[in-house]
Design a protein around this motif. Structure first.
Motif, short mmCIF file in Angstrom:
data_model
loop_
_atom_site.label_atom_id
_atom_site.label_comp_id
_atom_site.label_asym_id
_atom_site.label_seq_id
_atom_site.Cartn_x
_atom_site.Cartn_y
_atom_site.Cartn_z
N ALA A 1 8.85 -0.96 3.50
CA ALA A 1 9.06 -2.12 4.39
C ALA A 1 9.23 -1.68 5.85
O ALA A 1 8.69 -2.32 6.76
N ALA A 2 9.95 -0.59 6.06
CA ALA A 2 10.18 -0.10 7.43
C ALA A 2 8.88 0.43 8.04
O ALA A 2 8.58 0.18 9.22
N ILE A 3 8.11 1.17 7.24
CA ILE A 3 6.83 1.69 7.72
C ILE A 3 5.89 0.55 8.06
O ILE A 3 5.29 0.50 9.15
N ALA A 4 5.75 -0.40 7.15
CA ALA A 4 4.84 -1.53 7.36
C ALA A 4 5.26 -2.35 8.58
O ALA A 4 4.43 -2.70 9.43
N GLY A 5 6.55 -2.64 8.68
CA GLY A 5 7.05 -3.43 9.81
C GLY A 5 6.82 -2.74 11.13
O GLY A 5 6.44 -3.38 12.13
N SER A 6 7.03 -1.44 11.16
CA SER A 6 6.82 -0.67 12.40
C SER A 6 5.35 -0.67 12.81
O SER A 6 5.01 -0.83 13.99
N SER B 1 0.83 -1.21 0.00
CA SER B 1 0.00 0.00 0.00
C SER B 1 0.86 1.26 0.00
O SER B 1 0.60 2.21 -0.75
N VAL B 2 1.91 1.25 0.83
CA VAL B 2 2.81 2.42 0.89
C VAL B 2 3.53 2.59 -0.44
O VAL B 2 3.66 3.70 -0.97
N ALA B 3 4.00 1.48 -1.02
CA ALA B 3 4.72 1.55 -2.30
C ALA B 3 3.81 2.08 -3.41
O ALA B 3 4.25 2.86 -4.27
N GLU B 4 2.55 1.68 -3.37
CA GLU B 4 1.60 2.16 -4.39
C GLU B 4 1.36 3.66 -4.25
O GLU B 4 1.35 4.40 -5.24
N LEU B 5 1.18 4.13 -3.01
CA LEU B 5 0.99 5.56 -2.79
C LEU B 5 2.23 6.33 -3.20
O LEU B 5 2.14 7.44 -3.74
N GLN B 6 3.39 5.73 -2.97
CA GLN B 6 4.66 6.34 -3.35
C GLN B 6 4.75 6.51 -4.87
O GLN B 6 5.18 7.55 -5.38
N SER B 7 4.30 5.48 -5.59
CA SER B 7 4.36 5.51 -7.06
C SER B 7 3.45 6.59 -7.64
O SER B 7 3.66 7.07 -8.76
N LYS B 8 2.43 6.97 -6.85
CA LYS B 8 1.50 8.01 -7.30
C LYS B 8 1.89 9.39 -6.80
O LYS B 8 1.17 10.37 -7.02
N GLY B 9 3.05 9.44 -6.11
CA GLY B 9 3.53 10.73 -5.61
C GLY B 9 2.81 11.22 -4.38
O GLY B 9 2.94 12.41 -4.02
N ARG B 10 2.07 10.34 -3.71
CA ARG B 10 1.31 10.76 -2.52
C ARG B 10 2.05 10.47 -1.23
O ARG B 10 1.61 10.86 -0.15
N VAL B 11 3.18 9.77 -1.32
CA VAL B 11 4.04 9.51 -0.16
C VAL B 11 5.47 9.83 -0.58
O VAL B 11 5.89 9.50 -1.70
N ASP B 12 6.22 10.50 0.30
CA ASP B 12 7.59 10.92 0.00
C ASP B 12 8.43 9.74 -0.49
O ASP B 12 8.37 8.64 0.06
N ALA C 1 -6.23 3.55 14.96
CA ALA C 1 -6.50 3.70 13.52
C ALA C 1 -5.89 5.00 13.00
O ALA C 1 -5.39 5.05 11.86
N LEU C 2 -5.92 6.05 13.81
CA LEU C 2 -5.33 7.34 13.43
C LEU C 2 -3.82 7.18 13.18
O LEU C 2 -3.28 7.67 12.18
N LEU C 3 -3.14 6.45 14.07
CA LEU C 3 -1.71 6.23 13.92
C LEU C 3 -1.41 5.41 12.66
O LEU C 3 -0.44 5.68 11.94
N VAL C 4 -2.23 4.41 12.39
CA VAL C 4 -2.05 3.59 11.19
C VAL C 4 -2.23 4.44 9.94
O VAL C 4 -1.42 4.38 9.00
N HIS C 5 -3.28 5.25 9.93
CA HIS C 5 -3.56 6.11 8.76
C HIS C 5 -2.42 7.10 8.53
O HIS C 5 -1.97 7.29 7.40
N LEU C 6 -1.95 7.72 9.61
CA LEU C 6 -0.84 8.67 9.50
C LEU C 6 0.42 7.95 8.98
O LEU C 6 1.16 8.49 8.16
N GLY C 7 0.65 6.74 9.48
CA GLY C 7 1.83 5.98 9.08
C GLY C 7 1.82 5.61 7.61
O GLY C 7 2.86 5.69 6.94
N ILE C 8 0.67 5.22 7.10
CA ILE C 8 0.57 4.81 5.71
C ILE C 8 0.53 6.00 4.75
O ILE C 8 1.22 6.01 3.72
N THR C 9 -0.28 6.98 5.06
CA THR C 9 -0.50 8.09 4.12
C THR C 9 0.31 9.35 4.43
O THR C 9 0.50 10.20 3.55
#
Length: 211
Positions: free
Chosen positions: A162-167, A145-156, A197-205
């Motif tokens: 992998a680090a975000i997901a693992g954390s 999910s993070v990689a997909e958002l990254q590919s769309k320019g929505r995540v730095d 859920a707020l922490l998860v959302h912030l972490g992913i997006t």
């Protein structure tokens, strides 16, 4: 389904085997793992220690069987993220449902998960592999999910999926195993879920959710 000596177990044998596992699961909910003895499991199941040893080498072997069954069910946690969006209000819904599903799964299997954590912490690779099998079902989906958002320019681009997901998965597991302890900090269950859920959302997006 085979016995310890390699014979094929018949229908009644399979029923007896499952009854022993069910009784052991119940005992793990009320007794420390290391206090559970074969004779007590057999007595609770209405059979003998000799019958127990037909199906399992020892209590630990039976516990690993329960753990494998639970891990197979845990693979379904990945379904909480399949085809889900992290955009707008849908993203907030995804985060909430992931947290709900994760906490519910941990509550349902609390007793066996405590044993798995204990075995993994003591360096038993069998328990460690089972624990990772459960966590990987969510970890891999979150990393995608993070990689997909990254590919769309929505995540730095400097963020490591992998680090975000693992954390996040480690955080979810730690919170899930500590659910009863939050009350001593004055945290109500109704408050725990949305804040997690707020922490998860912030972490992913990297963004506050749209509610």
């Amino acid at each position: 389904m085979r016995t310890v000596d390699g014979r094929v177990a018949g229908r009644r044998g399979q029923e007896t085997r499952q009854k022993l596992l069910d009784c052991l699961s119940e005992m793990l909910s009320s007794s420390p793992y290391r206090d559970v003895k074969v004779i007590d499991v057999a007595r609770r199941a209405g059979t003998s220690p000799a019958t127990f040893y037909q199906y399992f080498p020892d209590v630990e072997g039976a516990v690993l069987e329960i753990a494998e069954q639970m891990a197979a069910e845990g693979a379904g946690l990945a379904g909480l993220l399949e085809g889900r969006s992290w955009a707008g209000k849908a993203g907030w819904q995804t985060a909430q449902e992931l947290v709900d599903g994760f906490l519910d799964f941990w509550r349902k299997h609390d007793a066996i998960l405590r044993v798995i954590d204990l075995g993994a912490a003591e360096g038993d690779k069998r328990f460690y592999k089972i624990r990772m099998k459960i966590l990987n079902s969510v970890n891999n989906s979150l990393a995608d999910s993070v990689a997909e958002l990254q590919s769309k320019g929505r995540v730095d681009k400097d963020v490591s999926p992998a680090a975000i997901a693992g954390s996040l998965v480690t955080m979810l597991a730690a919170v899930a195993s500590h659910q009863k302890g939050f009350s001593s900090w004055g945290v109500k269950q109704a408050d725990l879920k949305p804040n997690l859920a707020l922490l998860v959302h912030l972490g992913i997006t990297g963004r506050k959710p749209t509610r």
